[in-house]
Structure formats: C-alpha cells, structure tokens
Design a protein around this motif. Structure first.
Motif, PDB file in Angstrom:
ATOM      1  N   ASN A 184       7.773  -6.217   8.053  1.00 28.04           N
ATOM      2  CA  ASN A 184       8.520  -7.431   8.433  1.00 28.04           C
ATOM      3  C   ASN A 184       7.980  -8.696   7.777  1.00 28.04           C
ATOM      4  N   SER A 185       7.042  -8.567   6.851  1.00 32.85           N
ATOM      5  CA  SER A 185       6.388  -9.722   6.229  1.00 32.85           C
ATOM      6  C   SER A 185       7.246 -10.411   5.171  1.00 32.85           C
ATOM      7  N   GLY A 186       8.295  -9.726   4.715  1.00 34.16           N
ATOM      8  CA  GLY A 186       9.100 -10.268   3.625  1.00 34.16           C
ATOM      9  C   GLY A 186       8.699  -9.711   2.273  1.00 34.16           C
ATOM     10  N   ALA A 187       7.580  -8.990   2.220  1.00 33.01           N
ATOM     11  CA  ALA A 187       7.135  -8.371   0.968  1.00 33.01           C
ATOM     12  C   ALA A 187       8.029  -7.162   0.670  1.00 33.01           C
ATOM     13  N   ASP A 188       8.158  -6.836  -0.602  1.00 31.10           N
ATOM     14  CA  ASP A 188       8.952  -5.682  -1.021  1.00 31.10           C
ATOM     15  C   ASP A 188       8.072  -4.434  -0.947  1.00 31.10           C
ATOM     16  N   VAL A 189       8.144  -3.735   0.210  1.00 28.22           N
ATOM     17  CA  VAL A 189       7.307  -2.560   0.438  1.00 28.22           C
ATOM     18  C   VAL A 189       8.155  -1.380   0.883  1.00 28.22           C
ATOM     19  N   LYS A 190       7.605  -0.183   0.681  1.00 29.65           N
ATOM     20  CA  LYS A 190       8.185   1.054   1.207  1.00 29.65           C
ATOM     21  C   LYS A 190       7.222   1.540   2.284  1.00 29.65           C
ATOM     22  N   PRO A 191       7.590   1.347   3.561  1.00 30.76           N
ATOM     23  CA  PRO A 191       6.689   1.768   4.635  1.00 30.76           C
ATOM     24  C   PRO A 191       6.668   3.286   4.794  1.00 30.76           C
ATOM     25  N   VAL A 192       5.537   3.798   5.261  1.00 30.63           N
ATOM     26  CA  VAL A 192       5.407   5.215   5.568  1.00 30.63           C
ATOM     27  C   VAL A 192       6.029   5.455   6.942  1.00 30.63           C
ATOM     28  N   GLU A 193       6.836   6.510   7.057  1.00 29.95           N
ATOM     29  CA  GLU A 193       7.500   6.830   8.314  1.00 29.95           C
ATOM     30  C   GLU A 193       6.460   7.179   9.375  1.00 29.95           C
ATOM     31  N   ASP A 194       6.796   6.902  10.648  1.00 35.92           N
ATOM     32  CA  ASP A 194       5.877   7.149  11.774  1.00 35.92           C
ATOM     33  C   ASP A 194       5.251   8.537  11.710  1.00 35.92           C
ATOM     34  N   GLU A 195       6.103   9.548  11.555  1.00 40.97           N
ATOM     35  CA  GLU A 195       5.644  10.942  11.608  1.00 40.97           C
ATOM     36  C   GLU A 195       4.829  11.345  10.379  1.00 40.97           C
ATOM     37  N   ASN A 196       4.817  10.524   9.345  1.00 38.13           N
ATOM     38  CA  ASN A 196       4.105  10.859   8.109  1.00 38.13           C
ATOM     39  C   ASN A 196       2.748  10.170   7.985  1.00 38.13           C
ATOM     40  N   LEU A 197       2.344   9.400   8.978  1.00 36.80           N
ATOM     41  CA  LEU A 197       1.050   8.724   8.936  1.00 36.80           C
ATOM     42  C   LEU A 197      -0.071   9.745   9.143  1.00 36.80           C
ATOM     43  N   HIS A 198      -1.079   9.740   8.275  1.00 44.86           N
ATOM     44  CA  HIS A 198      -2.172  10.718   8.321  1.00 44.86           C
ATOM     45  C   HIS A 198      -3.276  10.264   7.372  1.00 44.86           C
ATOM     46  N   ILE A 199      -4.375  11.007   7.356  1.00 45.62           N
ATOM     47  CA  ILE A 199      -5.432  10.822   6.357  1.00 45.62           C
ATOM     48  C   ILE A 199      -5.378  12.027   5.428  1.00 45.62           C
ATOM     49  N   THR A 200      -5.115  11.790   4.165  1.00 43.63           N
ATOM     50  CA  THR A 200      -5.097  12.888   3.192  1.00 43.63           C
ATOM     51  C   THR A 200      -6.524  13.245   2.820  1.00 43.63           C
ATOM     52  N   LEU A 201      -6.884  14.511   3.056  1.00 39.92           N
ATOM     53  CA  LEU A 201      -8.193  15.006   2.624  1.00 39.92           C
ATOM     54  C   LEU A 201      -8.147  15.470   1.177  1.00 39.92           C
ATOM     55  N   ARG A 202      -7.036  16.124   0.814  1.00 38.92           N
ATOM     56  CA  ARG A 202      -6.921  16.656  -0.550  1.00 38.92           C
ATOM     57  C   ARG A 202      -5.457  16.824  -0.900  1.00 38.92           C
ATOM     58  N   PHE A 203      -5.009  16.152  -1.957  1.00 36.76           N
ATOM     59  CA  PHE A 203      -3.655  16.329  -2.473  1.00 36.76           C
ATOM     60  C   PHE A 203      -3.709  17.439  -3.509  1.00 36.76           C
ATOM     61  N   LEU A 204      -2.888  18.466  -3.320  1.00 33.13           N
ATOM     62  CA  LEU A 204      -2.869  19.590  -4.252  1.00 33.13           C
ATOM     63  C   LEU A 204      -1.740  19.480  -5.266  1.00 33.13           C
ATOM     64  N   GLY A 205      -0.649  18.809  -4.882  1.00 37.39           N
ATOM     65  CA  GLY A 205       0.499  18.723  -5.770  1.00 37.39           C
ATOM     66  C   GLY A 205       1.263  20.034  -5.789  1.00 37.39           C
ATOM     67  N   GLU A 206       1.876  20.325  -6.914  1.00 39.89           N
ATOM     68  CA  GLU A 206       2.704  21.521  -7.051  1.00 39.89           C
ATOM     69  C   GLU A 206       1.831  22.773  -7.220  1.00 39.89           C
ATOM     70  N   VAL A 207       2.039  23.728  -6.334  1.00 36.60           N
ATOM     71  CA  VAL A 207       1.304  24.997  -6.369  1.00 36.60           C
ATOM     72  C   VAL A 207       2.336  26.125  -6.423  1.00 36.60           C
ATOM     73  N   ARG A 208       2.052  27.133  -7.232  1.00 38.88           N
ATOM     74  CA  ARG A 208       2.985  28.276  -7.347  1.00 38.88           C
ATOM     75  C   ARG A 208       3.130  28.966  -5.994  1.00 38.88           C
ATOM     76  N   ASP A 209       4.337  29.357  -5.669  1.00 41.28           N
ATOM     77  CA  ASP A 209       4.629  30.026  -4.392  1.00 41.28           C
ATOM     78  C   ASP A 209       3.752  31.254  -4.180  1.00 41.28           C
ATOM     79  N   ASP A 210       3.505  32.010  -5.254  1.00 37.01           N
ATOM     80  CA  ASP A 210       2.738  33.246  -5.112  1.00 37.01           C
ATOM     81  C   ASP A 210       1.262  33.006  -4.804  1.00 37.01           C
ATOM     82  N   LEU A 211       0.792  31.766  -4.916  1.00 35.58           N
ATOM     83  CA  LEU A 211      -0.599  31.445  -4.598  1.00 35.58           C
ATOM     84  C   LEU A 211      -0.761  30.924  -3.168  1.00 35.58           C
ATOM     85  N   LEU A 212       0.349  30.689  -2.483  1.00 39.59           N
ATOM     86  CA  LEU A 212       0.293  30.085  -1.153  1.00 39.59           C
ATOM     87  C   LEU A 212      -0.470  30.950  -0.149  1.00 39.59           C
ATOM     88  N   THR A 213      -0.238  32.256  -0.137  1.00 36.05           N
ATOM     89  CA  THR A 213      -0.927  33.145   0.803  1.00 36.05           C
ATOM     90  C   THR A 213      -2.433  33.121   0.555  1.00 36.05           C
TER      91      THR A 213
END
Length: 181
Positions: A27-56
């Motif tokens: 609400n400050s008037g700045a041009d920002v993209k706020p993070v949605e309520d449910e998406n607020l967290h502390i990221t420990l490690r961003f992995l990015g794109e991982v192959r589906d076969d490596l998920l298990t």
C-alpha cells in the motif's frame, strides 16, 4: 521437469505479523509484486528444475535429514541488494540464524547434487515483495519497520515444495515434510 525448493514454513502468529508488513509495502505506492499469504516462508535451498525421474531419489535422500528442532526470532526488515536500491523486500531472523544456516548446510549435503548449484551465501529471510519499478518510498517504510518484532516460533520441520509458475504467480504444493527431532 518439476520446479522445487526446500523451505521452513511460518507459524500462523508470525505469518500474520509478516502479512501486516507486506500489506504496508503493497500500500506504499511503490511498484511491487507482493508474495501471497500462503507463499510466505524461508527458503533453505532452491533447486529449480529437477527431472521427474530424480524426484523419488531426492525425497529419499532428504528424508535422511537428522536435525534438532530450535526456536527462531523473526525480527527486522530490509532489502536486497540495499535499502537505497531495493529489488527484494524481506523480513529477517534475529535469533536462530546460526541454526538456520546449519540446517541449510545439512540440507545442502543431502540434496546439493540436484537442480541448480547454490553459490550465493545463505541469508535466512522471508521475501515479502519484489520491486518492479518505482521504489523511492520504500526506504523510509523499511526503516520504520527495521526493529519490528514479528515473534518467535519453533522450527520443527522442513518441507520439499513444488512450485508451478502461473501468470498470476507461483502455486506451491507440499511434496514431503520432514519433522525435526
């Protein structure tokens, strides 16, 4: 391919106070993209794109995480790369920061070979908004909140999350939650 990251979720008490700051930024008037309520967290490690076969395999490795639960004190605000030139507005961690760094290192040992390499130094924080344009009003606002006490919470789990990018923002889905001792 699946887009993944590992995070610490916020307690409802801490989250509600972080939302109050995020709303002040929005609400400050700045041009920002706020993070949605449910998406607020502390990221420990961003992995990015991982192959589906490596998920298990990744889930199996992450389930071997052995770490004690601890308390953290969420306090203060700031911006990356700086308050005078903000691109990311964040809420900080005052106590429990060392434990979060150690938890990050333990997670890195288990899943570091998956996804993108994590070469930046880990700085525990909660992203509340990304700055898209005009931001001159944000420095004063960040400084007004810089010593605000968002509360204490116990960190007793970490969560592997899937992130699906959409035009309206990311949608997160919990894939695995590991309880800490």
């Amino acid at each position: 391919m699946v887009r993944l990251f590992i995070a610490v979720d916020l307690s409802s008490e801490v989250r509600s106070k972080v939302i109050a700051f995020r709303d002040a930024v929005s609400n400050s008037g700045a041009d920002v993209k706020p993070v949605e309520d449910e998406n607020l967290h502390i990221t420990l490690r961003f992995l990015g794109e991982v192959r589906d076969d490596l998920l298990t395999e990744l889930k199996h490795n992450l389930s071997n995480l052995s770490f004690n639960s601890f308390r953290m004190h969420v306090k203060g605000t700031g911006a990356f790369p700086s308050i005078s030139s903000p691109r990311v507005i964040w809420v900080g961690v005052e106590e429990g920061e060392d434990q979060l760094r150690a938890l990050h290192d333990a997670v890195e040992e288990l899943v570091g070979k998956y996804g993108v390499s994590d070469e930046r130094e880990f700085t525990p924080h909660i992203t509340v908004a990304r700055v898209r344009g005009r931001a001159s009003v944000l420095g004063k606002l960040i400084n007004q909140w810089r010593d605000f006490d968002f509360g204490w919470q116990t960190v007793d789990s970490v969560t592997l999350k899937k992130s699906t990018l959409t035009p309206r923002g990311p949608i997160y889905e919990d894939l695995l939650t590991i309880r800490l001792k």
